[in-house]
Motif scaffolding. Structure first.
Motif, short mmCIF file in Angstrom:
data_model
loop_
_atom_site.label_atom_id
_atom_site.label_comp_id
_atom_site.label_asym_id
_atom_site.label_seq_id
_atom_site.Cartn_x
_atom_site.Cartn_y
_atom_site.Cartn_z
N GLU A 63 31.82 10.62 12.33
CA GLU A 63 31.19 10.69 13.31
C GLU A 63 29.80 10.23 14.10
O GLU A 63 29.26 9.23 13.45
CB GLU A 63 30.57 12.34 12.76
N ARG A 64 29.70 10.84 15.69
CA ARG A 64 28.97 9.98 16.43
C ARG A 64 27.20 11.41 16.63
O ARG A 64 27.59 11.78 15.96
CB ARG A 64 29.25 9.37 17.58
N ILE A 75 24.38 10.86 6.61
CA ILE A 75 25.16 11.61 5.53
C ILE A 75 26.63 11.71 6.11
O ILE A 75 27.46 11.80 4.92
CB ILE A 75 24.40 12.97 5.13
N PHE A 76 26.99 12.38 7.15
CA PHE A 76 28.19 12.68 7.41
C PHE A 76 29.27 11.71 8.04
O PHE A 76 30.91 11.10 7.35
CB PHE A 76 28.24 13.69 8.53
N ASN A 77 28.50 10.32 7.60
CA ASN A 77 29.56 9.11 7.17
C ASN A 77 29.37 8.32 6.24
O ASN A 77 30.01 7.45 5.67
CB ASN A 77 28.97 8.39 8.81
N ASP A 126 17.35 16.35 13.76
CA ASP A 126 17.89 16.16 12.51
C ASP A 126 19.26 15.31 12.66
O ASP A 126 19.99 14.61 11.23
CB ASP A 126 17.52 17.42 11.61
N ALA A 127 19.60 15.07 13.70
CA ALA A 127 20.85 15.44 14.11
C ALA A 127 21.69 13.21 13.19
O ALA A 127 22.63 13.08 13.11
CB ALA A 127 21.42 15.23 15.50
N GLU A 128 20.38 12.40 13.75
CA GLU A 128 20.69 11.16 13.49
C GLU A 128 21.51 11.21 11.38
O GLU A 128 22.10 10.29 11.00
CB GLU A 128 20.04 10.09 13.95
N ALA A 129 19.52 11.96 11.23
CA ALA A 129 19.55 11.49 9.46
C ALA A 129 21.18 11.95 9.77
O ALA A 129 22.01 11.69 8.26
CB ALA A 129 18.79 12.09 8.99
#
Length: 84
Positions: free
Chosen positions: A46-47, A30-32, A23-26
């Motif tokens: 965030e990367r 959202i965070f960006n 789920d990190a990419e999705a």
């Protein structure tokens, strides 16, 4: 009277589930999003690697869930135990 339901009257029902490393990419997307960090002291972006590390470091004191709609992550939430 029609028996069909209009799209505006259908309830959107996201599925909640535990976070996964995949789920990190999705989540990063959202965070960006513009405005996500507004009013916080967080860095402006965030990367994916940072989100992957955060997911990997989540321990028993953290409950992290994602909301999924039609197979796509559309939200998240977490609870963190602070102290004893």
């Amino acid at each position: 009277m029609s028996s069909t339901t209009s799209p505006s009257s259908e309830k959107i029902q996201p599925q909640l589930r535990p976070v996964r490393p995949s789920d990190a990419e999705a989540l990063c997307a959202i965070f960006n999003m513009p405005g996500f960090r507004w009013g916080t002291f967080r860095m402006p972006f965030e990367r994916v690697e940072q989100v992957e590390r955060r997911i990997a470091k989540s321990g028993q004191e953290t409950t992290w869930i994602v909301a999924e709609l039609d197979g796509k992550v559309v939200g998240h939430g977490n609870l963190v135990v602070q102290g004893s």
